[in-house]
Design a protein around this motif. Structure first.
Motif, PDB file in Angstrom:
ATOM      1  N   CYS A   1       0.833  -1.193   0.000  1.00  0.00           N
ATOM      2  CA  CYS A   1       0.000   0.000   0.000  1.00  0.00           C
ATOM      3  C   CYS A   1       0.870   1.246   0.000  1.00  0.00           C
ATOM      4  CB  CYS A   1      -0.876  -0.039   1.246  1.00  0.00           C
ATOM      5  SG  CYS A   1      -2.019   1.307   1.401  1.00  0.00           S
ATOM      6  N   LEU A   2       0.651   2.155  -0.934  1.00  0.00           N
ATOM      7  CA  LEU A   2       1.302   3.460  -0.922  1.00  0.00           C
ATOM      8  C   LEU A   2       0.543   4.350   0.037  1.00  0.00           C
ATOM      9  CD1 LEU A   2       3.225   5.674  -2.158  1.00  0.00           C
ATOM     10  CD2 LEU A   2       1.367   6.134  -3.768  1.00  0.00           C
ATOM     11  N   ILE A   3       1.234   4.948   0.972  1.00  0.00           N
ATOM     12  CA  ILE A   3       0.618   5.900   1.890  1.00  0.00           C
ATOM     13  C   ILE A   3       0.881   7.285   1.306  1.00  0.00           C
ATOM     14  CG2 ILE A   3       0.497   6.756   4.253  1.00  0.00           C
ATOM     15  CD1 ILE A   3      -0.203   3.727   3.861  1.00  0.00           C
ATOM     16  N   THR A   4      -0.181   7.946   0.882  1.00  0.00           N
ATOM     17  CA  THR A   4      -0.027   9.231   0.214  1.00  0.00           C
ATOM     18  C   THR A   4       0.413  10.312   1.191  1.00  0.00           C
ATOM     19  OG1 THR A   4      -2.370   9.729   0.514  1.00  0.00           O
ATOM     20  CG2 THR A   4      -1.735   8.688  -1.566  1.00  0.00           C
ATOM     21  N   ASP A   5       1.150  11.274   0.660  1.00  0.00           N
ATOM     22  CA  ASP A   5       1.626  12.396   1.459  1.00  0.00           C
ATOM     23  C   ASP A   5       1.780  13.606   0.547  1.00  0.00           C
ATOM     24  OD1 ASP A   5       4.064  11.986   0.047  1.00  0.00           O
ATOM     25  OD2 ASP A   5       4.921  10.817   1.686  1.00  0.00           O
ATOM     26  N   GLU A   6       2.461  14.630   1.007  1.00  0.00           N
ATOM     27  CA  GLU A   6       2.588  15.843   0.191  1.00  0.00           C
ATOM     28  C   GLU A   6       3.501  15.636  -1.011  1.00  0.00           C
ATOM     29  OE1 GLU A   6       5.942  18.212   2.771  1.00  0.00           O
ATOM     30  OE2 GLU A   6       3.852  18.440   3.328  1.00  0.00           O
ATOM     31  N   ASP A   7       4.291  14.560  -1.027  1.00  0.00           N
ATOM     32  CA  ASP A   7       5.189  14.309  -2.152  1.00  0.00           C
ATOM     33  C   ASP A   7       4.613  13.375  -3.203  1.00  0.00           C
ATOM     34  OD1 ASP A   7       7.240  15.941  -1.102  1.00  0.00           O
ATOM     35  OD2 ASP A   7       7.885  14.301   0.217  1.00  0.00           O
ATOM     36  N   VAL A   8       3.796  12.407  -2.777  1.00  0.00           N
ATOM     37  CA  VAL A   8       3.218  11.431  -3.704  1.00  0.00           C
ATOM     38  C   VAL A   8       1.741  11.244  -3.373  1.00  0.00           C
ATOM     39  CG1 VAL A   8       3.340   9.097  -4.653  1.00  0.00           C
ATOM     40  CG2 VAL A   8       5.420  10.191  -3.802  1.00  0.00           C
ATOM     41  N   SER A   9       0.895  11.512  -4.349  1.00  0.00           N
ATOM     42  CA  SER A   9      -0.550  11.321  -4.199  1.00  0.00           C
ATOM     43  C   SER A   9      -1.073  10.620  -5.443  1.00  0.00           C
ATOM     44  CB  SER A   9      -1.252  12.665  -3.996  1.00  0.00           C
ATOM     45  OG  SER A   9      -0.818  13.257  -2.793  1.00  0.00           O
ATOM     46  N   GLY A  10      -2.361  10.375  -5.505  1.00  0.00           N
ATOM     47  CA  GLY A  10      -2.932   9.684  -6.655  1.00  0.00           C
ATOM     48  C   GLY A  10      -4.232  10.313  -7.111  1.00  0.00           C
ATOM     49  N   ILE A  11      -4.447  10.273  -8.434  1.00  0.00           N
ATOM     50  CA  ILE A  11      -5.687  10.742  -9.046  1.00  0.00           C
ATOM     51  C   ILE A  11      -6.273   9.582  -9.830  1.00  0.00           C
ATOM     52  CG2 ILE A  11      -6.755  12.402 -10.620  1.00  0.00           C
ATOM     53  CD1 ILE A  11      -5.354  13.692  -8.149  1.00  0.00           C
ATOM     54  N   GLU A  12      -7.470   9.140  -9.453  1.00  0.00           N
ATOM     55  CA  GLU A  12      -8.131   8.038 -10.148  1.00  0.00           C
ATOM     56  C   GLU A  12      -9.155   8.578 -11.134  1.00  0.00           C
ATOM     57  OE1 GLU A  12     -11.157   4.309  -9.289  1.00  0.00           O
ATOM     58  OE2 GLU A  12      -9.832   4.972  -7.661  1.00  0.00           O
ATOM     59  N   VAL A  13      -9.059   8.089 -12.364  1.00  0.00           N
ATOM     60  CA  VAL A  13     -10.028   8.407 -13.405  1.00  0.00           C
ATOM     61  C   VAL A  13     -10.521   7.091 -13.987  1.00  0.00           C
ATOM     62  CG1 VAL A  13      -9.207  10.719 -13.976  1.00  0.00           C
ATOM     63  CG2 VAL A  13      -8.151   8.757 -15.066  1.00  0.00           C
ATOM     64  N   SER A  14     -11.715   7.094 -14.543  1.00  0.00           N
ATOM     65  CA  SER A  14     -12.280   5.845 -15.046  1.00  0.00           C
ATOM     66  C   SER A  14     -12.979   6.041 -16.385  1.00  0.00           C
ATOM     67  CB  SER A  14     -13.260   5.265 -14.013  1.00  0.00           C
ATOM     68  OG  SER A  14     -14.295   6.187 -13.761  1.00  0.00           O
ATOM     69  N   GLY A  15     -13.324   4.920 -16.994  1.00  0.00           N
ATOM     70  CA  GLY A  15     -14.061   4.915 -18.244  1.00  0.00           C
ATOM     71  C   GLY A  15     -13.325   5.610 -19.376  1.00  0.00           C
ATOM     72  N   GLU A  16     -14.082   6.267 -20.233  1.00  0.00           N
ATOM     73  CA  GLU A  16     -13.514   6.986 -21.374  1.00  0.00           C
ATOM     74  C   GLU A  16     -12.554   8.079 -20.935  1.00  0.00           C
ATOM     75  OE1 GLU A  16     -16.104   8.322 -24.555  1.00  0.00           O
ATOM     76  OE2 GLU A  16     -17.589   6.866 -23.877  1.00  0.00           O
ATOM     77  N   LEU A  17     -12.848   8.698 -19.813  1.00  0.00           N
ATOM     78  CA  LEU A  17     -11.983   9.761 -19.314  1.00  0.00           C
ATOM     79  C   LEU A  17     -10.566   9.234 -19.063  1.00  0.00           C
ATOM     80  CD1 LEU A  17     -11.627  12.685 -18.408  1.00  0.00           C
ATOM     81  CD2 LEU A  17     -12.474  11.998 -16.149  1.00  0.00           C
ATOM     82  N   ALA A  18     -10.440   8.005 -18.557  1.00  0.00           N
ATOM     83  CA  ALA A  18      -9.122   7.419 -18.301  1.00  0.00           C
ATOM     84  C   ALA A  18      -8.319   7.335 -19.598  1.00  0.00           C
ATOM     85  CB  ALA A  18      -9.266   6.041 -17.664  1.00  0.00           C
ATOM     86  N   GLY A  19      -8.964   6.884 -20.660  1.00  0.00           N
ATOM     87  CA  GLY A  19      -8.280   6.801 -21.950  1.00  0.00           C
ATOM     88  C   GLY A  19      -7.897   8.167 -22.480  1.00  0.00           C
ATOM     89  N   ASP A  20      -8.803   9.123 -22.358  1.00  0.00           N
ATOM     90  CA  ASP A  20      -8.523  10.488 -22.815  1.00  0.00           C
ATOM     91  C   ASP A  20      -7.332  11.091 -22.063  1.00  0.00           C
ATOM     92  OD1 ASP A  20     -10.716  10.298 -24.494  1.00  0.00           O
ATOM     93  OD2 ASP A  20     -12.008  11.591 -23.270  1.00  0.00           O
ATOM     94  N   VAL A  21      -7.294  10.886 -20.754  1.00  0.00           N
ATOM     95  CA  VAL A  21      -6.219  11.446 -19.934  1.00  0.00           C
ATOM     96  C   VAL A  21      -4.887  10.837 -20.341  1.00  0.00           C
ATOM     97  CG1 VAL A  21      -5.273  11.503 -17.574  1.00  0.00           C
ATOM     98  CG2 VAL A  21      -7.660  12.135 -17.992  1.00  0.00           C
ATOM     99  N   ARG A  22      -4.832   9.529 -20.506  1.00  0.00           N
ATOM    100  CA  ARG A  22      -3.565   8.891 -20.891  1.00  0.00           C
ATOM    101  C   ARG A  22      -3.089   9.354 -22.260  1.00  0.00           C
ATOM    102  NH1 ARG A  22      -0.649   4.804 -20.324  1.00  0.00           N
ATOM    103  NH2 ARG A  22      -1.793   3.345 -21.591  1.00  0.00           N
ATOM    104  N   ARG A  23      -4.003   9.503 -23.220  1.00  0.00           N
ATOM    105  CA  ARG A  23      -3.610   9.980 -24.560  1.00  0.00           C
ATOM    106  C   ARG A  23      -3.065  11.402 -24.490  1.00  0.00           C
ATOM    107  NH1 ARG A  23      -7.824   6.678 -25.857  1.00  0.00           N
ATOM    108  NH2 ARG A  23      -9.387   8.286 -25.595  1.00  0.00           N
ATOM    109  N   TYR A  24      -3.726  12.266 -23.732  1.00  0.00           N
ATOM    110  CA  TYR A  24      -3.285  13.653 -23.580  1.00  0.00           C
ATOM    111  C   TYR A  24      -1.890  13.705 -22.959  1.00  0.00           C
ATOM    112  CZ  TYR A  24      -3.207  18.504 -21.934  1.00  0.00           C
ATOM    113  OH  TYR A  24      -2.854  19.810 -21.688  1.00  0.00           O
ATOM    114  N   LEU A  25      -1.693  12.961 -21.881  1.00  0.00           N
ATOM    115  CA  LEU A  25      -0.405  12.980 -21.200  1.00  0.00           C
ATOM    116  C   LEU A  25       0.708  12.446 -22.108  1.00  0.00           C
ATOM    117  CD1 LEU A  25      -1.529  11.760 -17.667  1.00  0.00           C
ATOM    118  CD2 LEU A  25      -0.911  14.091 -18.345  1.00  0.00           C
ATOM    119  N   ARG A  26       0.416  11.366 -22.815  1.00  0.00           N
ATOM    120  CA  ARG A  26       1.409  10.797 -23.725  1.00  0.00           C
ATOM    121  C   ARG A  26       1.749  11.778 -24.842  1.00  0.00           C
ATOM    122  NH1 ARG A  26      -1.099   6.466 -26.338  1.00  0.00           N
ATOM    123  NH2 ARG A  26      -1.663   5.844 -24.257  1.00  0.00           N
ATOM    124  N   ALA A  27       0.736  12.395 -25.434  1.00  0.00           N
ATOM    125  CA  ALA A  27       0.948  13.337 -26.536  1.00  0.00           C
ATOM    126  C   ALA A  27       1.750  14.559 -26.106  1.00  0.00           C
ATOM    127  CB  ALA A  27      -0.397  13.774 -27.118  1.00  0.00           C
TER     128      ALA A  27
END
Length: 164
Positions: free
Chosen positions: A23-49
């Motif tokens: 388990c990653l314990i989130t803090d001010e240095d490392v956190s997480g953003i969860e996205v799902s469905g079509e939005l997940a695909g859109d986010v990954r394409r944007y970041l890669r591009a």
């Protein structure tokens, strides 16, 4: 400590071993953003591009779910608010995130979609927020990224928690 947990701690991440995995314990240095469905695909394409990709955890299930590990939440209140309004889940302030190869449910284990050693950095949360805003703007403009005639149907799927 397992080899995977040692690798994560060598990256400066706070981790805890659980009965199901790591388990990653989130803090001010490392956190997480969860996205799902079509939005997940859109986010990954944007970041890669835009050469902004960082580590991404894929959560098993019938709907695509991804958690982007990020930094910079301290100075990004507006970005966090926008992400939450768009339906993203923000893991911070000690929240736990299941790291691969943690068993999530009967559906399977968390897996790296982009492993930490494949990523050049932990992107700032504002990069994920920009990707979400871009996707939402395209959808409002009528370009949801779906093929002509394609219909997306949601059944009453119950999403499992990825918290540790």
């Amino acid at each position: 400590m397992t080899a995977a947990a040692q690798d994560y701690t060598q990256r400066g991440w706070t981790v805890a071993e659980t009965a199901n995995g790591i388990c990653l314990i989130t803090d001010e240095d490392v956190s997480g953003i969860e996205v799902s469905g079509e939005l997940a695909g859109d986010v990954r394409r944007y970041l890669r591009a835009n050469n902004l990709s960082g580590p991404v955890i894929e959560i098993p299930g019938t709907e695509r779910r991804e958690i982007h590990l990020v930094t910079g939440l301290r100075k990004a209140a507006m970005a966090i608010e926008g992400l939450r309004e768009a339906g993203a889940t923000v893991y911070t302030d000690g929240a736990g995130i299941a790291l691969p190869p943690t068993q999530i449910s009967a559906a399977g284990t968390a897996q790296w979609r982009v492993a930490p050693h494949e990523a050049r950095w932990l992107p700032p949360v504002v990069a994920i927020a920009a990707a979400v805003r871009s996707s939402m703007a395209r959808r409002r403009a009528g370009d949801s990224g779906s093929r002509a005639g394609e219909t997306v149907t949601r059944t009453g799927e119950s999403l499992t928690s990825v918290a540790c």
